[in-house]
Design an enzyme around this catalytic site. Structure first.
Site, PDB file in Angstrom:
ATOM      1  CG  HIS A 102     -40.225 106.311 109.394  1.00 55.13           C
ATOM      2  ND1 HIS A 102     -41.005 107.893 109.365  1.00 55.13           N
ATOM      3  CD2 HIS A 102     -39.462 106.395 108.230  1.00 55.13           C
ATOM      4  CE1 HIS A 102     -40.435 108.461 108.402  1.00 55.13           C
ATOM      5  NE2 HIS A 102     -39.474 107.538 107.746  1.00 55.13           N
ATOM      6  CD  GLU A 158     -44.906 109.200 108.907  1.00 59.63           C
ATOM      7  OE1 GLU A 158     -45.127 110.171 108.047  1.00 59.63           O
ATOM      8  OE2 GLU A 158     -43.831 108.914 109.342  1.00 59.63           O
TER       9      GLU A 158
END
Length: 188
Positions: free
Chosen positions: A84, A87
């Site tokens: 995460h 990203e």
């Protein structure tokens, strides 16, 4: 499709403020020989071994999406949240670059994948693809800004009971495995 239109007509006729125009807008969804709803998907492989699936839709815009098989299920308790974070860092780096060529970018992380997508005018598909490739390689990462964004996302998610409950359910269902860990990671 006609059944769908009939159902929509009935629903809209009972909805206050909606008229026949709302039903007519659904007519553009009807498949025709000239514009099928789902064109054939062409799958090819680049010289580097990257699988490419493409569909040719009518219109002036194009969307390029990159799916990376590296979601939170590939993490350990020590690396939980890294997918995460990466990203988010990549997204922050790419958003302004895609906007400069008139496009929009989106991304998300799941337990299975990291997904990056850019929508642009068809004439800008090559620079958008190059930007996404750069993004996936990590060339545009700003980890400090990403850490702040992830902290804010974690705090926001903690404020919603349904998010917290789903995380606890995953943890209970998958116990001490990566599938039970939060996609967002932990504040540490």
């Amino acid at each position: 499709f006609d059944l769908f239109l009939d159902m929509m007509q009935k629903v809209i006729s009972r909805a206050p403020g909606l008229g026949p125009r709302a039903v007519r807008s659904f007519a553009s969804l009807a498949p025709t020989a000239e514009y099928p709803v789902y064109p054939a998907t062409d799958v090819s492989v680049t010289a580097e071994g990257v699988r490419v699936a493409s569909m040719n839709f009518p219109g002036e815009t194009a969307t390029v999406t990159v799916w990376v098989d590296a979601g939170s299920r590939n993490e350990t308790s020590e690396t939980n949240g890294v997918a995460h974070l990466l990203e988010t860092a990549a997204f922050k780096g790419a958003a302004q670059s895609i906007a400069k060529i008139g496009g929009q970018v989106s991304s998300y992380t799941s337990r299975e994948h990291m997904v990056f997508s850019a929508s642009v005018l068809k004439e800008n598909i090559k620079p958008a693809t190059e930007l996404l490739a750069s993004l996936v390689k990590g060339d545009t990462c700003d980890l400090d800004a990403a850490k702040q964004a992830v902290d804010a996302t974690q705090a926001a998610a903690a404020a919603y009971p349904e998010e917290v409950i789903m995380e606890h359910l995953h943890d209970a269902a998958y116990l001490d495995t990566p599938m039970g860990m939060s996609v967002l990671g932990t504040p540490e």
